[in-house]
Scaffold this active site. Structure first.
Site, mmCIF file in Angstrom:
data_model
loop_
_atom_site.group_PDB
_atom_site.id
_atom_site.type_symbol
_atom_site.label_atom_id
_atom_site.label_comp_id
_atom_site.label_asym_id
_atom_site.label_seq_id
_atom_site.Cartn_x
_atom_site.Cartn_y
_atom_site.Cartn_z
ATOM 1 N N ILE A 52 0.839 -1.202 0.000
ATOM 2 C CA ILE A 52 0.000 0.000 0.000
ATOM 3 C C ILE A 52 0.873 1.251 0.000
ATOM 4 C CG2 ILE A 52 -1.735 1.324 1.265
ATOM 5 C CD1 ILE A 52 -2.753 -1.341 2.423
ATOM 6 N N LYS A 64 2.590 2.002 -3.343
ATOM 7 C CA LYS A 64 1.682 2.583 -4.328
ATOM 8 C C LYS A 64 1.327 4.020 -3.973
ATOM 9 C CE LYS A 64 -1.353 3.238 -7.528
ATOM 10 N NZ LYS A 64 -0.867 3.644 -8.869
ATOM 11 N N GLU A 65 1.097 4.269 -2.693
ATOM 12 C CA GLU A 65 0.643 5.592 -2.276
ATOM 13 C C GLU A 65 1.726 6.664 -2.397
ATOM 14 O OE1 GLU A 65 -2.265 6.422 -2.165
ATOM 15 O OE2 GLU A 65 -3.299 6.021 -0.298
ATOM 16 N N SER A 66 2.948 6.334 -1.985
ATOM 17 C CA SER A 66 3.964 7.383 -1.908
ATOM 18 C C SER A 66 5.358 6.976 -2.371
ATOM 19 C CB SER A 66 4.078 7.866 -0.453
ATOM 20 O OG SER A 66 4.581 6.817 0.362
#
Length: 227
Positions: free
Chosen positions: A51, A54-56
């Site tokens: 996660i 993908k996010e940062s």
């Protein structure tokens, strides 16, 4: 006047916190912190890393055009409602993982939890408990699940390191006697058997160690609680 002063100080402190956390944090530190908190929160660290990637891309200093901040790209208002300050690495991670757990509890599957994380729970409900037909949300879910599958086969070194440290700590803790065990052992020693005179060993006078000496030594070594 007092209220105005308090608000001014609060604003200044908030700005200071943002500036302090704006410096780039090494990726390995970010990963290890994610693994540590995910294990503590009973979330698969492979999923947590997927996660965050993908996010940062593990960049805590990242801020989106929409105002989302940190490793897990949270809106400050969302994090604050859960009691976290998203500008601090650990709290951003815990807030992101906590929000994911909330979504998982609400919808019962990893894919739907991820969809709700991206598009909001309202949109998942709107489309009958299915992944919303938004290109961004579908891409978000698919890319994280692909990375998650990869991580399960080839775990990130951060996972191996943190799990190894936790296993070592658990083994060390299990090998040490508990304070209850120590107390029970001391209780079995009759005070009448412990004297303060000297004993002889090979004709050499040696002082006897009293029960109080033993207790003091154990307290110093943090082996038992205060008597």
């Amino acid at each position: 006047m007092i209220r105005k002063t308090v608000l001014t100080i609060t604003a200044l402190l908030t700005m200071l916190c943002v500036n302090v956390q704006a410096e780039p944090i090494p990726e390995q530190v970010v990963k290890e912190t994610i693994v540590k908190h995910s294990i503590e929160m009973n979330i698969d660290p492979a999923l947590a890393l997927s996660i965050a990637k993908k996010e940062s891309g593990f960049k805590h200093e990242l801020k989106s055009p929409y105002g989302a901040v940190g490793v897990f790209q949270l809106l400050p208002s969302t994090a604050n409602k859960m009691g976290f300050n998203p500008y601090y690495l650990s709290e951003n991670i815990k807030a992101g993982l906590n929000y994911f757990k909330m979504m998982y509890k609400m919808f019962g599957s990893t894919e739907l939890a991820l969809a709700a994380y991206n598009a909001g729970p309202g949109n998942v409900k709107k489309f009958g408990g299915e992944i919303p037909p938004y290109a961004e949300t579908k891409r978000f879910v698919n890319q994280i699940m692909l990375e998650y599958d990869r991580q399960k086969v080839n775990p990130d070194p951060a996972i191996t390191k943190i799990k190894g440290l936790k296993n070592k700590q658990a083994s060390t803790a299990a090998a040490q006697p508990s304070s209850t065990t120590v107390k029970a052992s001391l209780a079995n020693v009759k005070k009448t058997d412990i004297k303060t005179d000297c004993i002889k060993h090979n004709n050499i006078a040696l002082p006897r160690i009293t029960i109080e000496d033993i207790k003091e030594l154990m307290v110093r070594n943090d082996l038992t609680e205060k008597y």
